[in-house]
Enzyme design. Structure first.
Site, mmCIF file in Angstrom:
data_model
loop_
_atom_site.group_PDB
_atom_site.id
_atom_site.type_symbol
_atom_site.label_atom_id
_atom_site.label_comp_id
_atom_site.label_asym_id
_atom_site.label_seq_id
_atom_site.Cartn_x
_atom_site.Cartn_y
_atom_site.Cartn_z
ATOM 1 N N GLY A 250 28.807 65.668 40.040
ATOM 2 C CA GLY A 250 28.460 64.261 39.376
ATOM 3 C C GLY A 250 28.539 64.183 37.982
ATOM 4 O O GLY A 250 28.677 63.082 37.292
ATOM 5 N N GLY B 103 40.096 60.374 36.756
ATOM 6 C CA GLY B 103 38.607 61.359 36.689
ATOM 7 C C GLY B 103 38.490 61.446 38.149
ATOM 8 O O GLY B 103 38.993 60.987 39.248
ATOM 9 N N HIS C 34 24.789 65.300 46.930
ATOM 10 C CA HIS C 34 23.274 65.326 46.408
ATOM 11 C C HIS C 34 22.510 65.403 47.334
ATOM 12 O O HIS C 34 22.538 64.543 48.471
ATOM 13 C CB HIS C 34 22.977 64.179 45.440
ATOM 14 C CG HIS C 34 23.969 64.260 44.038
ATOM 15 N ND1 HIS C 34 24.494 65.211 43.623
ATOM 16 C CD2 HIS C 34 23.873 63.053 43.318
ATOM 17 C CE1 HIS C 34 25.233 64.621 42.631
ATOM 18 N NE2 HIS C 34 24.730 63.533 42.105
ATOM 19 N N CYS D 56 24.500 57.382 41.672
ATOM 20 C CA CYS D 56 24.505 58.099 43.144
ATOM 21 C C CYS D 56 23.239 58.567 43.538
ATOM 22 O O CYS D 56 23.208 58.314 44.908
ATOM 23 C CB CYS D 56 25.605 59.196 42.809
ATOM 24 S SG CYS D 56 25.173 60.276 41.389
HETATM 25 O O1 3JN Z 1 24.976 63.895 37.038
HETATM 26 C C1 3JN Z 1 25.200 63.198 38.153
HETATM 27 O O2 3JN Z 1 25.026 63.868 39.200
HETATM 28 C C2 3JN Z 1 25.533 61.741 38.185
HETATM 29 C C3 3JN Z 1 26.051 61.329 37.062
HETATM 30 C C4 3JN Z 1 26.018 59.985 36.366
HETATM 31 C C5 3JN Z 1 26.575 59.578 35.194
HETATM 32 C C6 3JN Z 1 26.934 60.522 34.443
HETATM 33 C C7 3JN Z 1 27.225 60.046 33.254
HETATM 34 C C8 3JN Z 1 27.101 58.852 32.559
HETATM 35 C C9 3JN Z 1 26.336 58.186 34.961
HETATM 36 C C10 3JN Z 1 25.886 57.200 35.932
HETATM 37 O O3 3JN Z 1 26.548 56.787 36.797
HETATM 38 O O4 3JN Z 1 24.548 56.863 35.964
HETATM 39 C C11 3JN Z 1 26.719 57.770 33.435
HETATM 40 C C12 3JN Z 1 26.520 56.472 33.076
HETATM 41 O O5 3JN Z 1 27.118 55.779 33.439
HETATM 42 O O6 3JN Z 1 25.453 56.281 32.198
#
Ligand code: 3JN
Length: 341
Positions: free
Chosen positions: A163, A14, A245, A132
């Protein structure tokens, strides 16, 4: 000779997993053996590490035997299921998903802010990497909180499509190309077009009207700063940017602090780079932060609408400091302070 470690990367194919492999190499982490794990679909692929082609193996229950540190970036469901399995085999898990972040027995660590929290890994064998958007905010705000006490935070984010992962990077590219060629853009990842647009929608909506991403910022910040009394409200926005970001942050402090004092504090803060010279059009920008590990802060100015208000603009590479670099920094703390004897 100093010690080296068996490391596994779960979710190696990924966007974040790939960057974890790069970070381990860039930061010269003492790797004895690197195990690359992914779903059966990706097994057999090869990925480069230190000039070698390493095979990707299928992640199974027995993958973590003999592994010292496992860095997980394979999504919440995999982390929920396999982090305890890995921990049972003595592998310390550094988890990038939200699955374990708010568990009281799991430390939530940003090495510049709360490195000592790592010690709590021994409860469950799991350490969580924050979201993040939270990481870059606390890197910039922790020094201000320590100095002047933060009472309230109002944050709005401008988040890159990376993200969401590789498929969203492709979606922004393909939609932009289609539109510039007068073709109909296809949408698969987001509910609306992202090219030439902004979506006030990151992760799922909750009954409250907030999104999960917004509440991650609220809850995780309080846990990392160990202060439930801070008032925090967030609005998270997806913008048509590939990497990094950006965040507009307004804070109110208990004690007065001037923009110059904030500038000096942050110039001396670990992991922060102040870029703040409007007279030369110098301020942090996503295109400059991409590929870097620092959190960039600028536009530091007083919010004159309240007694102790400060405004900041904070930018960081969401895949590096927002995920991979932070996880590898946690692994470095484990290696140096907990696993070397
Ligand atoms: O969208 C973003 O910029 C950050 C995304 C984070 C994310 C996406 C899907 C699932 C997460 C996270 O790290 O919080 C998760 C998750 O683990 O819930």
């Amino acid at each position: 000779m100093s010690k080296s470690f068996n490391v596994a990367v779960a979710g190696a194919t990924g966007a974040v997993g790939n960057q974890v492999i790069t970070c381990l190499e860039d930061r010269d982490f003492p790797v004895k053996n690197l195990k690359l794990l992914a779903t059966r679909r990706s097994a057999g692929r090869k990925l480069r590490f230190k000039g070698e082609e390493l095979p990707v193996e299928e992640l199974t229950e027995s993958s973590f035997k003999g592994v010292d540190i496992g860095i997980f970036s394979a999504g919440g469901a995999i982390s929920e299921k396999y982090a305890p399995v890995a921990a049972k085999d003595g592998c310390i898990v550094v988890d990038n998903s939200a699955a374990w972040r708010m568990n009281p027995d799991v430390p939530l660590v940003v090495p510049e802010v709360n490195p000592d929290a790592v010690a709590k890994y021994s409860d469950k064998g799991i350490i969580a990497n924050p979201n993040c958007s939270t990481i870059q905010m606390v890197v910039a705000l922790a020094p201000i909180h320590k100095e002047a006490g933060i009472k309230r935070i109002v944050v709005s984010t401008y988040q890159a499509v990376s993200g969401t992962g590789k498929k969203a990077i492709d979606e922004l590219y393909n939609q932009t190309k289609a539109i510039l060629n007068s073709l109909e853009p296809e949408k698969k990842v987001y509910p609306h077009r992202i090219a030439f647009n902004c979506l006030p929608h990151i992760d799922a909506f909750l009954e409250s009207g907030y999104t999960k991403e917004e509440m991650k910022m609220v809850d995780e910040t309080k846990k990392i700063l160990e202060d439930d009394s801070i008032g925090i409200t967030a609005t998270t926005i997806r913008v048509p940017v590939f990497f990094s970001h950006s965040e507009s942050i307004n804070v109110e402090t208990d004690r007065p602090i001037t923009p110059d004092e904030v500038r000096t504090l942050l110039e001396n803060a670990p992991g922060v780079k102040v870029v703040d010279d409007p007279s030369k059009n110098l301020y942090p920008m996503a295109i400059d932060a991409a590929g870097r590990d620092e959190t960039f802060v600028g536009r530091i100015r007083a919010d004159e609408s309240v007694p102790n208000g400060i405004n900041l603009w904070v930018v960081s590479d969401n895949i590096r400091k927002g995920a991979a670099t932070n996880a590898v920094q946690i692994a470095e703390i484990l290696a140096q302070d907990y696993l070397s004897n």
